[in-house]
Scaffold this motif. Structure first.
Motif, PDB file in Angstrom:
ATOM      1  N   LEU A 161       9.000  16.544  11.964  1.00  0.00           N
ATOM      2  CA  LEU A 161       9.854  15.354  12.016  1.00  0.00           C
ATOM      3  C   LEU A 161      10.869  15.284  10.883  1.00  0.00           C
ATOM      4  CD1 LEU A 161       7.107  12.674  12.857  1.00  0.00           C
ATOM      5  CD2 LEU A 161       8.324  14.228  14.412  1.00  0.00           C
ATOM      6  N   HIS A 162      10.890  16.281  10.000  1.00  0.00           N
ATOM      7  CA  HIS A 162      11.774  16.198   8.840  1.00  0.00           C
ATOM      8  C   HIS A 162      13.235  16.011   9.239  1.00  0.00           C
ATOM      9  CE1 HIS A 162       9.280  16.767   5.329  1.00  0.00           C
ATOM     10  NE2 HIS A 162       8.571  17.679   5.979  1.00  0.00           N
ATOM     11  N   ALA A 163      13.701  16.716  10.260  1.00  0.00           N
ATOM     12  CA  ALA A 163      15.115  16.667  10.641  1.00  0.00           C
ATOM     13  C   ALA A 163      15.374  15.698  11.789  1.00  0.00           C
ATOM     14  CB  ALA A 163      15.594  18.063  11.030  1.00  0.00           C
ATOM     15  N   SER A 164      14.383  14.905  12.147  1.00  0.00           N
ATOM     16  CA  SER A 164      14.524  14.037  13.319  1.00  0.00           C
ATOM     17  C   SER A 164      15.322  12.775  13.027  1.00  0.00           C
ATOM     18  CB  SER A 164      13.135  13.646  13.846  1.00  0.00           C
ATOM     19  OG  SER A 164      12.384  14.782  14.193  1.00  0.00           O
ATOM     20  N   LEU A 165      15.345  12.334  11.777  1.00  0.00           N
ATOM     21  CA  LEU A 165      15.917  11.032  11.456  1.00  0.00           C
ATOM     22  C   LEU A 165      16.720  11.132  10.168  1.00  0.00           C
ATOM     23  CD1 LEU A 165      15.953   8.090  12.435  1.00  0.00           C
ATOM     24  CD2 LEU A 165      13.850   7.700  11.141  1.00  0.00           C
ATOM     25  N   ARG A 166      17.882  10.482  10.166  1.00  0.00           N
ATOM     26  CA  ARG A 166      18.711  10.429   8.961  1.00  0.00           C
ATOM     27  C   ARG A 166      19.342   9.046   8.891  1.00  0.00           C
ATOM     28  NH1 ARG A 166      18.812  13.522   4.383  1.00  0.00           N
ATOM     29  NH2 ARG A 166      20.922  13.794   3.526  1.00  0.00           N
ATOM     30  N   ALA A 167      19.164   8.380   7.759  1.00  0.00           N
ATOM     31  CA  ALA A 167      19.721   7.044   7.572  1.00  0.00           C
ATOM     32  C   ALA A 167      20.491   7.003   6.259  1.00  0.00           C
ATOM     33  CB  ALA A 167      18.612   6.002   7.575  1.00  0.00           C
ATOM     34  N   TYR A 168      21.576   6.219   6.250  1.00  0.00           N
ATOM     35  CA  TYR A 168      22.432   6.066   5.081  1.00  0.00           C
ATOM     36  C   TYR A 168      22.466   4.600   4.668  1.00  0.00           C
ATOM     37  CZ  TYR A 168      24.235  10.632   6.589  1.00  0.00           C
ATOM     38  OH  TYR A 168      24.357  11.940   6.982  1.00  0.00           O
ATOM     39  N   GLU A 169      22.466   4.371   3.377  1.00  0.00           N
ATOM     40  CA  GLU A 169      22.637   3.019   2.857  1.00  0.00           C
ATOM     41  C   GLU A 169      23.334   3.107   1.504  1.00  0.00           C
ATOM     42  OE1 GLU A 169      23.186  -0.589   1.876  1.00  0.00           O
ATOM     43  OE2 GLU A 169      22.512  -0.084   3.885  1.00  0.00           O
ATOM     44  N   LEU A 170      24.400   2.339   1.333  1.00  0.00           N
ATOM     45  CA  LEU A 170      25.204   2.417   0.121  1.00  0.00           C
ATOM     46  C   LEU A 170      24.622   1.585  -1.021  1.00  0.00           C
ATOM     47  CD1 LEU A 170      27.789   3.805  -0.821  1.00  0.00           C
ATOM     48  CD2 LEU A 170      29.062   1.815  -0.050  1.00  0.00           C
ATOM     49  N   ASP A 171      23.862   0.559  -0.698  1.00  0.00           N
ATOM     50  CA  ASP A 171      23.292  -0.308  -1.722  1.00  0.00           C
ATOM     51  C   ASP A 171      21.902   0.195  -2.102  1.00  0.00           C
ATOM     52  OD1 ASP A 171      23.258  -2.857  -3.306  1.00  0.00           O
ATOM     53  OD2 ASP A 171      21.531  -3.217  -2.005  1.00  0.00           O
ATOM     54  N   LYS A 172      21.716   0.537  -3.372  1.00  0.00           N
ATOM     55  CA  LYS A 172      20.470   1.149  -3.821  1.00  0.00           C
ATOM     56  C   LYS A 172      19.278   0.219  -3.629  1.00  0.00           C
ATOM     57  CE  LYS A 172      18.289   3.270  -7.859  1.00  0.00           C
ATOM     58  NZ  LYS A 172      18.460   3.643  -9.292  1.00  0.00           N
ATOM     59  N   ASP A 173      19.449  -1.065  -3.947  1.00  0.00           N
ATOM     60  CA  ASP A 173      18.323  -1.989  -3.834  1.00  0.00           C
ATOM     61  C   ASP A 173      17.871  -2.136  -2.384  1.00  0.00           C
ATOM     62  OD1 ASP A 173      18.402  -2.359  -6.554  1.00  0.00           O
ATOM     63  OD2 ASP A 173      19.540  -4.242  -6.459  1.00  0.00           O
ATOM     64  N   SER A 174      18.825  -2.248  -1.472  1.00  0.00           N
ATOM     65  CA  SER A 174      18.465  -2.348  -0.053  1.00  0.00           C
ATOM     66  C   SER A 174      17.775  -1.076   0.412  1.00  0.00           C
ATOM     67  CB  SER A 174      19.720  -2.603   0.794  1.00  0.00           C
ATOM     68  OG  SER A 174      20.307  -3.838   0.478  1.00  0.00           O
ATOM     69  N   ALA A 175      18.274   0.073  -0.054  1.00  0.00           N
ATOM     70  CA  ALA A 175      17.660   1.337   0.338  1.00  0.00           C
ATOM     71  C   ALA A 175      16.228   1.438  -0.154  1.00  0.00           C
ATOM     72  CB  ALA A 175      18.494   2.499  -0.197  1.00  0.00           C
ATOM     73  N   GLU A 176      15.946   0.940  -1.357  1.00  0.00           N
ATOM     74  CA  GLU A 176      14.581   0.996  -1.881  1.00  0.00           C
ATOM     75  C   GLU A 176      13.638   0.122  -1.058  1.00  0.00           C
ATOM     76  OE1 GLU A 176      14.999   0.057  -6.002  1.00  0.00           O
ATOM     77  OE2 GLU A 176      15.414   2.145  -6.573  1.00  0.00           O
ATOM     78  N   VAL A 177      14.137  -1.047  -0.620  1.00  0.00           N
ATOM     79  CA  VAL A 177      13.322  -1.890   0.258  1.00  0.00           C
ATOM     80  C   VAL A 177      13.022  -1.151   1.559  1.00  0.00           C
ATOM     81  CG1 VAL A 177      13.290  -4.027   1.612  1.00  0.00           C
ATOM     82  CG2 VAL A 177      14.168  -4.053  -0.726  1.00  0.00           C
ATOM     83  N   ALA A 178      14.049  -0.558   2.155  1.00  0.00           N
ATOM     84  CA  ALA A 178      13.854   0.175   3.414  1.00  0.00           C
ATOM     85  C   ALA A 178      12.908   1.357   3.218  1.00  0.00           C
ATOM     86  CB  ALA A 178      15.199   0.647   3.960  1.00  0.00           C
ATOM     87  N   SER A 179      13.025   2.053   2.079  1.00  0.00           N
ATOM     88  CA  SER A 179      12.148   3.188   1.813  1.00  0.00           C
ATOM     89  C   SER A 179      10.694   2.752   1.710  1.00  0.00           C
ATOM     90  CB  SER A 179      12.593   3.888   0.524  1.00  0.00           C
ATOM     91  OG  SER A 179      11.761   4.999   0.250  1.00  0.00           O
ATOM     92  N   ASP A 180      10.455   1.642   1.038  1.00  0.00           N
ATOM     93  CA  ASP A 180       9.083   1.141   0.923  1.00  0.00           C
ATOM     94  C   ASP A 180       8.528   0.748   2.292  1.00  0.00           C
ATOM     95  OD1 ASP A 180       9.125   1.546  -1.791  1.00  0.00           O
ATOM     96  OD2 ASP A 180       9.577  -0.545  -2.300  1.00  0.00           O
ATOM     97  N   LEU A 181       9.372   0.178   3.134  1.00  0.00           N
ATOM     98  CA  LEU A 181       8.922  -0.185   4.483  1.00  0.00           C
ATOM     99  C   LEU A 181       8.619   1.065   5.302  1.00  0.00           C
ATOM    100  CD1 LEU A 181      11.409  -3.092   5.243  1.00  0.00           C
ATOM    101  CD2 LEU A 181       8.943  -3.308   4.963  1.00  0.00           C
ATOM    102  N   LEU A 182       9.424   2.108   5.130  1.00  0.00           N
ATOM    103  CA  LEU A 182       9.141   3.371   5.815  1.00  0.00           C
ATOM    104  C   LEU A 182       7.789   3.931   5.394  1.00  0.00           C
ATOM    105  CD1 LEU A 182      12.500   5.405   5.755  1.00  0.00           C
ATOM    106  CD2 LEU A 182      11.259   4.635   7.776  1.00  0.00           C
TER     107      LEU A 182
END
Length: 657
Positions: A161-182
């Motif tokens: 699944l490594h290459a199955s999904l790619r997401a971009y986010e410009l705001d670091k804080d929002s990205a960290e929230v999304a990463s924790d949810l992942l």
């Protein structure tokens, strides 16, 4: 407030990845593994909305434009017998980040993901899916959940699944929230903390999608809610860079134009885009190049207008629409409208499937929704019409039955009144302020409110000769004295600075022969069509549009233009103002199609004339239906019948008629 999928930092600088400092790719990951504190754990039951029946998979693939035509699994839903209960509640996706971005509700994300065919019954491991503006995960988390469910169903390992999904986010804080949810989502499915972190770091990056996507891998699916940022709010050097990459970013538009173009260009053949974003570009001038690009290279599969639907976690004035666009030849299009009652369906039924079935008349009603299927779409840069779905077919019939309202064959011309750039100087109610022949009776929009021109005795102080030249002020002492008193104000206007010798001109030249001609006036902004006849005594101000004709009886034509049938053209193409106000500008009036004046029976002309004189909209609409050759007048177009959203009952009547 505009809804958007990600935030743009005020500094507009490239931010470091939140994954910096974490170890990546050190093991080969499997669906289950053992090791230090890595006990085997079967994945918990996915959300019920992810359990699709074989019937839905086929419907989505065949009718909603799934990428997986014939590829979706036709097996039964995931067995829950071997699944462990969820050890704790999954973290909720925040509704708003620190920058005020408002995110998409889960039912909308599920609708879009179903429509693009990103469903667990399909083997999603080889499908490369992209989320270009992840925010805190409104789309990313459901995409990851579906990917994990598909992997379990199709016996895939985590390292598949490594290459199955790619997401971009410009705001670091929002990205960290999304990463924790992942990470939390993957842990719930049985991944170790190390596996979850490594996958999350590979799936989500802190980066600008617009600058990163040209070098990114081609995508099968791009889905999300792109940011809404006006070009005026983008630093000029960055905007210049964006426009070099994305030539559809013309005029004074919004950054989501660039996101749409970038996503379209990233698609593989048969790849599909699913976005929810503002729909202004579908009709406005700044969307012309994007419409042209789509018309030349892509297929519009589905458009769902959602202006009044509860699509976002907080109420916003975004005028959103869902759009599904495929890199393929154009085929049938589903057009739908979602009202304020639209919600996720009970028992986790697929709303996407319901939209398809409603459009194909396999069901008679879906709460809050109306839908239809068109056999063709619009090409080139022309605006895309926006109407309640059932009225699209009616609009096509009217267009086919008529010819353009502005037509050299009938001597019919549409224009706009005079703009001055200094109304406080050029408009007066004093008939003695300058020489009498320098005063032109001027009609204002407020003079047409009653449906008849009631002149308010305003005059235009006219600096033009009938030859199209400015008057010589030496021969008009009162006019010369008056303009001299206001010279400083007049010279500050842009038009005067471009031509210093013409400092006392109006922006537009005056067409003196127009004053004496009978004409119809149209105020720029009205809730409903209000053509008003001027018998030939006034000149229009710049907030009035006018129509003159050599062949038409203007009262008969006025009756046609008073009707709800011709108003459909305005509703379809104009950019509506807040509160539903329509714009009766020349560009939209020229979209109207009308029968030839010599093709209408005398009795129909008599009724249209009577309707116009008496402002009888129902009579005008019924008579116009006869003029267009319709068998009957559509009931929902008559006054007092709601036209902007069809109730379940009216949908049912329309489908069984």
């Amino acid at each position: 407030m505009a809804a958007r999928g990600c935030g743009f930092p005020c500094a507009w600088t490239r931010l470091p990845s939140p994954s910096s400092g974490r170890r990546q790719g050190q093991d080969t990951l499997s669906w289950t593994s053992t090791g230090d504190r890595e006990a085997r754990l079967a994945p918990i039951r996915p959300a019920p909305s992810l359990l699709y029946s074989a019937d839905f998979a086929n419907d989505t693939a065949d009718s909603a434009g799934s990428l997986a035509r014939g590829e979706a699994s036709v097996g039964t839903s995931v067995s829950v017998a071997s699944l462990l209960p969820l050890p704790q509640q999954r973290p909720a996706i925040p509704a708003r980040d620190k920058m005020g971005a408002v995110y998409t509700k889960p039912w909308v994300a599920d609708l879009i993901l179903d429509l693009v065919g990103y469903v667990e019954t399909r083997d999603l491991a080889p499908v490369h899916a992209v989320e270009p503006s992840a925010g805190t995960g409104a789309f990313l988390i459901p995409m990851a959940r579906r990917l994990l469910a598909s992997a379990r169903r199709h016996h895939r390992r985590l390292d598949d699944l490594h290459a199955s999904l790619r997401a971009y986010e410009l705001d670091k804080d929002s990205a960290e929230v999304a990463s924790d949810l992942l990470v939390a989502e993957m842990r719930a499915w049985g991944a170790t903390i190390g596996q979850a972190r490594r996958l999350a770091d590979g799936w989500l990056v802190v980066d600008d999608y617009l600058t990163a996507s040209p070098g990114a891998a081609p995508a099968d699916v791009v889905a999300g809610n792109p940011p809404y940022v006006r070009y005026d709010d983008v630093p000029p050097p960055l905007l210049t860079a964006y426009r070099r990459l994305y030539p559809t970013m013309v005029g004074r538009g919004d950054v989501y134009i660039g996101f749409i173009e970038a996503a379209l260009r990233q698609l593989k053949p048969q790849g599909v885009l699913g976005f929810i974003c503002a729909d202004r570009w579908m009709r406005s001038a700044y969307g012309v190049e994007l419409r042209r690009l789509i018309g030349e290279m892509y297929s519009v599969d589905t458009v769902i207008e959602m202006h009044r639907a509860p699509a976002f976690e907080e109420a916003v004035a975004a005028y959103p629409a869902v759009m599904i666009v495929r890199r393929a030849r154009q085929r049938d299009v589903i057009i739908a409208s979602a009202g304020p009652d639209t919600r996720a369906l009970p028992d986790h039924a697929s709303l996407a499937n319901a939209v398809v079935q409603l459009a194909d008349r396999r069901v008679s009603a879906v709460p809050g929704l109306s839908a239809t299927r068109l056999t063709h779409w619009f090409v080139g840069g022309d605006p895309w019409p926006a109407l309640p779905p059932r009225q699209f077919h009616l609009l096509q019939r009217l267009a086919e039955a008529g010819r353009p309202l502005e037509d050299a064959a009938t001597g019919t011309r549409i224009g706009i009144g005079v703009a001055t750039g200094a109304d406080k100087v050029f408009l007066t109610t004093d008939p003695d302020i300058v020489e009498p022949d320098r005063l032109l009776p001027l009609a204002l929009a407020s003079d047409t409110k009653s449906g008849r021109v009631r002149w308010s005795r305003h005059y235009l102080i006219d600096p033009w000769l009938s030859t199209g030249e400015l008057v010589d002020l030496r021969y008009y002492p009162k006019l010369r004295s008056y303009f001299a008193r206001h010279r400083a104000q007049l010279e500050r206007r842009n038009i005067a600075q471009r031509s210093r010798g013409d400092w006392y001109r109006t922006i537009d030249r005056v067409q003196h022969d127009l004053t004496s001609r009978p004409k119809l006036y149209f105020p720029d902004m009205k809730l409903a069509s209000n053509p008003t006849l001027d018998g030939g005594g006034t000149y229009p101000h710049h907030n009035l549009y006018f129509l003159v004709s050599s062949a038409w009886d203007l009262e008969v034509l006025g009756g046609l233009l008073l009707s709800r049938l011709t108003q459909l053209f305005i509703e379809a193409y104009c950019v509506k103002m807040r509160g539903g106000t329509l714009r009766f500008q020349a560009q939209y009036l020229r979209r109207i199609r009308v029968p030839a004046p010599d093709s209408m029976p005398d009795d129909v002309c008599d009724r249209l004339r009577h309707a116009f004189r008496n402002r009888d909209i129902d009579l005008a609409t019924r008579s116009a239906a006869q003029a267009y050759g319709l068998a009957e007048c559509p009931r929902e177009l008559l006054v007092g019948v709601e036209r902007t959203e069809l109730s379940a009952a009216s949908v049912n009547r329309g489908l069984t008629r």
